[in-house]
Structures are given as C-alpha cells and as structure tokens.
Design a protein around this motif. Structure first.
Motif, PDB file in Angstrom:
ATOM      1  N   GLN A  97       0.820  -1.212   0.000  1.00  0.00           N
ATOM      2  CA  GLN A  97       0.000   0.000   0.000  1.00  0.00           C
ATOM      3  C   GLN A  97       0.853   1.260   0.000  1.00  0.00           C
ATOM      4  O   GLN A  97       0.388   2.339  -0.355  1.00  0.00           O
ATOM      5  CB  GLN A  97      -0.959   0.010   1.198  1.00  0.00           C
ATOM      6  CG  GLN A  97      -2.158  -0.898   0.998  1.00  0.00           C
ATOM      7  CD  GLN A  97      -3.209  -0.754   2.078  1.00  0.00           C
ATOM      8  OE1 GLN A  97      -4.387  -0.928   1.840  1.00  0.00           O
ATOM      9  NE2 GLN A  97      -2.791  -0.446   3.298  1.00  0.00           N
ATOM     10  N   ASP A 100       4.016   2.879  -5.220  1.00  0.00           N
ATOM     11  CA  ASP A 100       3.271   3.368  -6.379  1.00  0.00           C
ATOM     12  C   ASP A 100       2.525   2.189  -6.992  1.00  0.00           C
ATOM     13  O   ASP A 100       2.943   1.027  -6.858  1.00  0.00           O
ATOM     14  CB  ASP A 100       4.220   3.971  -7.415  1.00  0.00           C
ATOM     15  CG  ASP A 100       4.776   5.314  -6.967  1.00  0.00           C
ATOM     16  OD1 ASP A 100       4.203   5.901  -6.026  1.00  0.00           O
ATOM     17  OD2 ASP A 100       5.782   5.770  -7.539  1.00  0.00           O
ATOM     18  N   THR A 101       1.447   2.464  -7.656  1.00  0.00           N
ATOM     19  CA  THR A 101       0.581   1.389  -8.146  1.00  0.00           C
ATOM     20  C   THR A 101       1.297   0.444  -9.109  1.00  0.00           C
ATOM     21  O   THR A 101       1.026  -0.760  -9.114  1.00  0.00           O
ATOM     22  CB  THR A 101      -0.647   1.986  -8.848  1.00  0.00           C
ATOM     23  OG1 THR A 101      -0.224   3.000  -9.771  1.00  0.00           O
ATOM     24  CG2 THR A 101      -1.602   2.586  -7.839  1.00  0.00           C
ATOM     25  N   HIS A 128      -6.790   2.437  -4.360  1.00  0.00           N
ATOM     26  CA  HIS A 128      -5.511   1.784  -4.653  1.00  0.00           C
ATOM     27  C   HIS A 128      -5.757   0.371  -5.190  1.00  0.00           C
ATOM     28  O   HIS A 128      -5.119  -0.059  -6.157  1.00  0.00           O
ATOM     29  CB  HIS A 128      -4.682   1.725  -3.363  1.00  0.00           C
ATOM     30  CG  HIS A 128      -3.208   1.559  -3.592  1.00  0.00           C
ATOM     31  ND1 HIS A 128      -2.450   2.491  -4.248  1.00  0.00           N
ATOM     32  CD2 HIS A 128      -2.354   0.556  -3.237  1.00  0.00           C
ATOM     33  CE1 HIS A 128      -1.193   2.092  -4.289  1.00  0.00           C
ATOM     34  NE2 HIS A 128      -1.113   0.926  -3.688  1.00  0.00           N
ATOM     35  N   VAL A 131      -7.066   0.452  -8.845  1.00  0.00           N
ATOM     36  CA  VAL A 131      -6.018   0.799  -9.810  1.00  0.00           C
ATOM     37  C   VAL A 131      -5.106  -0.399 -10.055  1.00  0.00           C
ATOM     38  O   VAL A 131      -4.731  -0.691 -11.192  1.00  0.00           O
ATOM     39  CB  VAL A 131      -5.198   2.009  -9.312  1.00  0.00           C
ATOM     40  CG1 VAL A 131      -3.974   2.215 -10.191  1.00  0.00           C
ATOM     41  CG2 VAL A 131      -6.060   3.262  -9.309  1.00  0.00           C
ATOM     42  N   ILE A 132      -4.737  -1.102  -8.985  1.00  0.00           N
ATOM     43  CA  ILE A 132      -3.872  -2.278  -9.115  1.00  0.00           C
ATOM     44  C   ILE A 132      -4.557  -3.340  -9.974  1.00  0.00           C
ATOM     45  O   ILE A 132      -3.925  -3.952 -10.855  1.00  0.00           O
ATOM     46  CB  ILE A 132      -3.507  -2.840  -7.731  1.00  0.00           C
ATOM     47  CG1 ILE A 132      -2.570  -1.872  -7.004  1.00  0.00           C
ATOM     48  CG2 ILE A 132      -2.857  -4.218  -7.860  1.00  0.00           C
ATOM     49  CD1 ILE A 132      -2.273  -2.257  -5.568  1.00  0.00           C
ATOM     50  N   LYS A 149      -0.319   4.984 -12.260  1.00  0.00           N
ATOM     51  CA  LYS A 149      -1.456   5.893 -12.394  1.00  0.00           C
ATOM     52  C   LYS A 149      -1.185   7.230 -11.714  1.00  0.00           C
ATOM     53  O   LYS A 149      -1.860   8.219 -11.999  1.00  0.00           O
ATOM     54  CB  LYS A 149      -2.706   5.251 -11.785  1.00  0.00           C
ATOM     55  CG  LYS A 149      -3.109   3.925 -12.422  1.00  0.00           C
ATOM     56  CD  LYS A 149      -3.628   4.104 -13.824  1.00  0.00           C
ATOM     57  CE  LYS A 149      -5.012   4.688 -13.848  1.00  0.00           C
ATOM     58  NZ  LYS A 149      -5.600   4.719 -15.214  1.00  0.00           N
ATOM     59  N   GLU A 150      -0.188   7.251 -10.798  1.00  0.00           N
ATOM     60  CA  GLU A 150       0.123   8.484 -10.098  1.00  0.00           C
ATOM     61  C   GLU A 150       0.803   9.478 -11.049  1.00  0.00           C
ATOM     62  O   GLU A 150       1.845   9.168 -11.624  1.00  0.00           O
ATOM     63  CB  GLU A 150       1.048   8.222  -8.905  1.00  0.00           C
ATOM     64  CG  GLU A 150       0.417   7.412  -7.795  1.00  0.00           C
ATOM     65  CD  GLU A 150       0.489   5.904  -8.023  1.00  0.00           C
ATOM     66  OE1 GLU A 150      -0.012   5.144  -7.193  1.00  0.00           O
ATOM     67  OE2 GLU A 150       1.072   5.501  -9.051  1.00  0.00           O
TER      68      GLU A 150
END
Length: 457
Positions: A97, A100-101, A128, A131-132, A149-150
C-alpha cells in the motif's frame, strides 16, 4: 516510495552481516531497527539478499511498511518470492500500500493466482485496489503493464492560481514530479505544462494560454521495447500513456525503463550464449541443464556434421594430410567472423540504427569480409609455408579457402539476424552457438571443396 536518505558509500562486509545476524539472533529489536535505519533501502535489500530466509523475514516484519515496501522492490526476485511466501496476505497488502501502483502491481503479479486474489482483497484502500486490478489486467510487456497511475495533470480551463493549488494536492501522491500534463474536460491529453511558465504567468491566466502542445506519448498497448526506444531516443525521464482516443491513463518513468533494458540485455546475452531460458547462477541443476542443453545438442550435431564432411574427403586426401592441420583455423575464424557480424547487426536492430536496403548491408559486409580475409591470408601464407613446410600451392589453397570462408561467414552473420527480425523472431538467437555451428559446417565444406578444386585430389 520513501525519500532517499543521506548515506555514506555502502559496502557489504562480513562484519556487517555478522552484526545484523547477531542482533536478529538475540532479538534486539530496538537496536536492530535503529541500525537498519542508517542504511538506504537499496542497501537493506542487498543485506537481506545475503541473509538466511528466516532472518530476512524477521527484519521485513520489524521495519515500518514505508521502508519495507521499497526494500522488497530492490531485492533479488527469487529472494523476494521466498520472503513473500513467508508473509500473510494481509502483511503483503500492508507493505504494498506504500508503493506506487505500478510497483505494487509488479509484486502482486509474481504471486500465485489464489494468493494474488487474497492479497488484493486485503488492501484497505479501495482506490488503490481498483487501480492495481486495472494494471494487472493489461498484458505483460505492454505499456499498460508498466505504467503508474500516479501523475500530475491539469485542465486547460483552469487558471494559474487554481492550477497551483490543485498541483500541490496531486503532488502528495507522486514520488517525483517529472512532468505536468494538460488535458481537456474529457481527459484527452493535449500537451504539457512548463513549471517555469507556470511560475512566471499571471495568476488569472488560463492554462490554455501557456501550455505546450508538443508532447511525446505512447499507447497503452505498445510493446515495452518500443517505449524504451522512444524514451531513450528523446532522452525522456517520463512519458504519458494514452488509449486510442488519446485519453490520459498513466505515465511510465525512467526507472521502469532501466529495468526493462536490463532484462532485455540479460535475455539477449543469454540467448547469444546459447541459453534458452531465463536462469541465474543459483538456480537448480535441472533448470540450468534445461536452459543450456538444447544449444549444446545443436552444437554437437553441428560438430558431427563437420566430422562427416571431413570423413567424406579423407580417402582422397592422402597426399595432402597437412590440410587437416588447418581445420581448427578454418572453424575458429569462420565462427568468430560470424559472431562479430551478427553481434553488430543485432545491436543495430535493438537500437533501431539498421537503415537502408538489406542488399546494401550485405555488399558492405562482403567488402569488409574481403579486406579482413586478405589481411589474415597475408599472415597465414608465410606461416603455413615456412613453419608447416607446406608447398606454395597448398599454402595458396589454404589462404583462398580462408578468404572465401571469412566472406561467407560475414554474409551469414549479417543476413540471419535481419531475416529473423523480419520474421518476428528475436535476432539475438542468431549470435553465439547458432552462427558458430552453422559457420563451422559451411566453413569445412567450403574449405575442402576449394582444396579439391585447386589441388585436384
């Protein structure tokens, strides 16, 4: 990802490992944690790679999640896999967590399917998690599987003042801000924003008035090698990823591309050495044998083929037994020339520097082989005559055969990688054993055919 720490040049010594092992053994947790906090996360990963699995797991569980998430990313893949096997799904979820994704998705992708679902289910941050799952859905070796995605994006309708406020909020979730992307209300990528232009602009100016419309990007389905080529060509630290409608989906940063380039270089090096599977020195004997044996068998059959050719000529070669003494020279020279030519072509194909028609490349290689052959022949001619006491005609035969073999080997070494590349096969397989074996056979055949034609045996 945690911020880099100031640290002295790290050196992994036996004394350091002994101290860590001692602190783990005596369960001196506070002292151990304080000691590990002195190191950069990449150095901690190097330490854990050298420790026993039980000690590595103990330290991973002891350190805070922000540190261990970075440490896991830096560890050797095989060691990381073993460590993850000794962590619960909830513990893995807590660690990733903090990542970054894209990095989190990479780690989860290494897990068995059942365990992968358990880890994803244990992630508390729903955004999160979503996105993963999205990143895991993309095929391997595509831009989508590599992107994060960040990112920092702004809308063309925003004012400079509003833009600055929103950028501060977005930047909290981004480890490093390489670029600021400009999008429409429909999330379509239309450009990028210079930080300098943003700072000097008037607060009431619109982003649409100051953004730069020129921006490099890749599509989500693009191959990672193509992404690496574009980023290397244009010297980019990051590149946005879009779909077919040019909707901004994410970004790929240079650290991910470095990993791709390293993996491709390792794979090509192993293929060139005749190793068919991705293996490491610490892998089992069975895995290493399975990776090496296929090309060794091909080399064996190539050697048997060369031996068959020699056997076919031995009955008519009784007056020129000396020719057999130069067989190793012919084979070694043909193999070396072929590997040199193919290595240059493979490198050019990888760097996208092979331009023009194939015939032009072959003509150039023919002339180069001819020059190299003449140079080597000028050395071999006096050596064979004076040192081996061969008649002039025999020495001339050897030299003519040698020149011919060098030219043919250069042409084969050039043509085969280009041919494989056009057929969608990794041209790296053309270097090493493949070229060496084929040129050994052709070299011996050409050698004796020329000898028979000139000497008339």
């Amino acid at each position: 990802m945690s911020e880099d720490k100031n640290h002295i040049q790290f050196e992994l010594t036996d004394e350091l490992l002994e101290k860590v092992e001692s602190l783990v053994s005596y369960k001196k947790n506070k002292e151990l944690k304080a000691y590990m906090d002195e190191f950069h996360y990449a150095d901690i990963a190097e330490i854990l790679d050298e420790l026993e699995l039980e000690d590595s797991v103990y330290i991973i569980k002891l350190l805070d999640s922000e540190t261990t998430s970075d440490v896991l990313m830096e560890m050797d893949e095989d060691n990381r896999e073993k460590v993850l096997q000794n962590l619960s799904a909830k513990e893995i979820a807590e660690e990733i967590q903090e990542l970054d994704t894209d990095d989190a998705a990479d780690i989860i992708a290494e897990l068995p399917e059942e365990r992968r679902h358990a880890v994803i289910s244990s992630i508390e941050d729903e955004e999160h998690k979503a996105v993963i799952k999205e990143l895991l859905a993309y095929e391997d070796d595509t831009a989508g599987s590599l992107m994060a995605k960040e990112l920092v994006k702004v809308y063309e309708t925003w004012t400079v003042a509003g833009c600055l406020r929103r950028i501060r909020a977005q930047a909290k979730d981004v480890t490093r801000v390489h670029s600021i992307y400009v999008v429409t209300k429909q999330e379509k990528l239309i450009g990028r924003l210079s930080l300098k232009d943003l700072i000097v602009a008037k607060s009431d100016q619109k982003i649409s008035d100051i953004f730069i419309s020129s921006v490099d990007y890749v599509f989500v389905e693009d191959d990672v090698e193509e992404v690496a080529r574009i980023m290397a060509k244009y010297d980019l630290e990051a590149i946005p990823v879009v779909d077919e409608e040019k909707t901004l989906l994410g970004r790929i940063t240079i650290d991910d591309i470095v990993d791709v380039l390293k993996e491709e270089a390792d794979k090509d090096y192993q293929l060139a050495a005749g190793i068919t599977n991705d293996v490491e020195a610490d892998d089992s004997i069975f895995e290493l044998t399975r990776a090496r044996l296929p090309w060794l068998l091909i080399g064996m059959f190539g050697g048997l083929g060369a031996a068959t050719i020699i056997t076919g000529f031995q009955n008519v070669m009784q007056d020129y037994v000396i020719l057999l003494s130069f067989v190793p020279l012919i084979q070694a020279t043909a193999g070396n020339v072929g590997v040199q030519s193919s290595a240059i072509v493979v490198q050019g194909l990888a760097n996208d520097t092979i331009k023009g028609e194939v015939i032009t490349r072959l003509i150039k290689e023919f002339l180069l082989g001819l020059v190299n052959g003449l140079a080597i022949a000028l050395v071999v001619l006096p050596v064979s005559h004076f040192l081996f006491k061969t008649p002039y005609l025999v020495s001339a035969t050897i030299c003519i055969a040698l020149i011919t073999v060098i030219v043919i080997a250069a042409l084969i070494g050039t043509f085969i990688p280009i041919f494989l590349d056009k057929r969608g096969v990794d041209p790296a397989v053309a270097t090493g054993p493949f070229i060496t074996t084929s040129n050994d056979i052709f070299g011996i055949l050409i050698y004796f055919v020329i000898a028979k034609a000139i000497l008339g045996f």
